[in-house]
Design a protein around this motif. Structure first.
Motif, PDB file in Angstrom:
ATOM      1  N   LYS A  15       0.835  -1.211   0.000  1.00  0.00           N
ATOM      2  CA  LYS A  15       0.000   0.000   0.000  1.00  0.00           C
ATOM      3  C   LYS A  15       0.863   1.253   0.000  1.00  0.00           C
ATOM      4  N   ASP A  16       2.026   1.184   0.622  1.00  0.00           N
ATOM      5  CA  ASP A  16       2.942   2.327   0.675  1.00  0.00           C
ATOM      6  C   ASP A  16       3.670   2.554  -0.654  1.00  0.00           C
ATOM      7  N   GLY A  17       3.448   1.647  -1.607  1.00  0.00           N
ATOM      8  CA  GLY A  17       4.058   1.816  -2.925  1.00  0.00           C
ATOM      9  C   GLY A  17       5.376   1.106  -3.110  1.00  0.00           C
ATOM     10  N   LEU A  18       5.769   0.271  -2.164  1.00  0.00           N
ATOM     11  CA  LEU A  18       7.028  -0.470  -2.289  1.00  0.00           C
ATOM     12  C   LEU A  18       6.832  -1.718  -3.144  1.00  0.00           C
ATOM     13  N   ARG A  19       7.928  -2.180  -3.752  1.00  0.00           N
ATOM     14  CA  ARG A  19       7.881  -3.390  -4.578  1.00  0.00           C
ATOM     15  C   ARG A  19       8.070  -4.604  -3.668  1.00  0.00           C
ATOM     16  N   VAL A  20       6.943  -5.175  -3.289  1.00  0.00           N
ATOM     17  CA  VAL A  20       6.934  -6.288  -2.341  1.00  0.00           C
ATOM     18  C   VAL A  20       6.443  -7.552  -3.040  1.00  0.00           C
ATOM     19  N   VAL A  21       7.105  -8.673  -2.763  1.00  0.00           N
ATOM     20  CA  VAL A  21       6.654  -9.961  -3.288  1.00  0.00           C
ATOM     21  C   VAL A  21       6.309 -10.853  -2.104  1.00  0.00           C
ATOM     22  N   TYR A  22       5.072 -11.378  -2.109  1.00  0.00           N
ATOM     23  CA  TYR A  22       4.614 -12.291  -1.065  1.00  0.00           C
ATOM     24  C   TYR A  22       3.466 -13.115  -1.638  1.00  0.00           C
ATOM     25  N   PRO A  23       3.507 -14.426  -1.501  1.00  0.00           N
ATOM     26  CA  PRO A  23       2.455 -15.261  -2.109  1.00  0.00           C
ATOM     27  C   PRO A  23       1.043 -14.946  -1.614  1.00  0.00           C
TER      28      PRO A  23
END
Length: 406
Positions: free
Chosen positions: A277-285
């Protein structure tokens, strides 16, 4: 599905020699016999309940093996002195000179190095490919192929393997499907989805206290016995046996695995959702934005969540190092490899656990210099953790306060 496995694990009872609630530890390397004939039969593997030498087996190792077989829903399991001890013995048991392996391209760096650099000395070749491309997997099979190898959730990119689909391909071609389930114990049950052999680095979530190195091979009774064969068993002849004291320690830690996995997953889900939501590039299944989210949802055991691993790309190695150093300074976790600890662990895989993979191949698979792998801990107040982590990102200007998504 895995709720039954967890119940089977909880139902195991091993009384100690004097009625202890924990089994007695077999603190011996060798065992005595009343009859010389019994020693011969045990050496040949024909005697149940007798022990010869701890490199072959010991009561403590067998207790732990039975618990891990119950966890994964397999007939049997052999414990080893490391995760790599499990991986290498399986591969060398199944493959001979001239054989071929199909493997996911995103796997633990040690596994990659063993397949690419070590096995070549024996004429065993490996095709590394995108394991999510099922057509590519099927097309890569040759008459010399002896196995398909993957990780349930890959290290470090968190790609999700469609184990059921891979099992259909492997069975159609009469090949064993080998699945490393280190990242997702209880969350995914590969054997129930069609995997023939399931491997773990017990060092990680299953032990959970970052104080030992161990591994396991879960499979059929026939295969596990073949690994211990005194004449041609890779486990027996390569000496990858786990120490009895460590086996006893891991068995005790396993009793809380179901509780720990729920907390690891819950915390990782919270952080992943909020940082995205903060706009970071996050990967999580567990995020709908993850390419394998629906596959994971279909094959997971929902009560244990989507696992405790997330990745975040902060652009550059300089950003990654600065962030990790600051988070460690502010007591948010440790700048360390491995996973499954009570405290959050973070590392830059490209320069650590995946450094064995050449840079050009890292770039091709999307493993950027700014990628950080987080093994999320058992924090009781995850909102506080999120707030403190976010402050680190803002203080380093990785996260611009003004540009945060509403």
């Amino acid at each position: 599905m895995s709720q039954k496995n967890s119940n089977d694990l909880q139902d195991l009872q091993y009384f100690g020699e004097y009625g202890g609630v924990n089994p007695s530890i077999s603190d011996s390397s060798t065992y005595t016999f009343i009859s010389a004939k019994t020693m011969f039969d045990t050496f040949e593997g024909n005697t149940e309940g007798c022990y010869l030498y701890s490199r072959h087996s010991s009561p403590s190792n067998l207790y732990l093996g039975e618990a891990l077989a119950a966890l994964e829903g397999t007939e049997s399991a052999n414990v080893t002195a490391s995760g790599m001890g499990a991986i290498t013995t399986v591969i060398l048991q199944l493959c001979n000179s001239g054989d071929h392996i199909i493997s996911s391209r995103t796997i633990y760096g040690g596994t990659y190095a063993f397949m690419k650099n070590f096995l070549i000395k024996f004429g065993i070749k490996t095709t590394f490919l995108d394991i999510t491309d099922l057509d590519a997997v099927a097309e890569a099979i040759t008459p010399n192929t002896k196995m398909i190898y993957c990780e349930s959730v890959s290290n470090p990119l968190l790609e999700v393997a469609d184990i059921s689909a891979l099992s259909r391909i492997s069975k159609k071609n009469q090949l064993p499907l080998i699945v490393d389930n280190t990242f997702s114990p209880l969350t995914v049950s590969p054997a129930k989805l069609g995997a023939d052999i399931v491997i773990h680095s017990l060092t990680k979530f299953i032990n959970g206290t970052s104080d030992c190195v161990a591994g396991v091979v879960c499979g059929t009774t026939e295969f596990c016995l073949s690994l211990k064969d005194v004449n041609n068993g890779a486990g027996m002849l390569l000496g990858s046996t786990l120490d009895s004291m460590r086996a006893a320690s891991i068995l005790k830690n396993m009793r809380t695995l179901h509780i720990r996995m729920k907390q690891h997953s819950q915390n990782a889900q919270f952080l992943a959702e909020n940082f995205e939501k903060d706009g970071l590039r996050v990967v999580y299944p567990g995020l709908p934005s993850h390419p394998g989210h629906l596959i994971m949802e279909d094959q997971m055991n929902p009560e244990y969540g989507y696992g405790g691993l997330i990745t975040m790309d902060v652009g550059t190695l300089e950003n990654a190092n600065a962030l990790m150093e600051l988070m460690q300074e502010r007591k948010l976790g440790y700048l360390a490899v491995s996973l499954g600890f009570y405290k959050t662990l973070f590392s830059a895989p490209g320069s650590s656990t995946s450094s064995e993979i050449p840079l050009e191949e890292q770039e091709e698979m999307g493993l950027g210099n700014g990628l950080i792998r987080f093994s999320i801990g058992l924090d009781d107040d995850i909102q506080r953790t999120y707030t403190l982590m976010k402050k680190c990102l803002e203080d380093l200007n990785i996260l611009d306060v003004k540009s945060i998504k509403a």
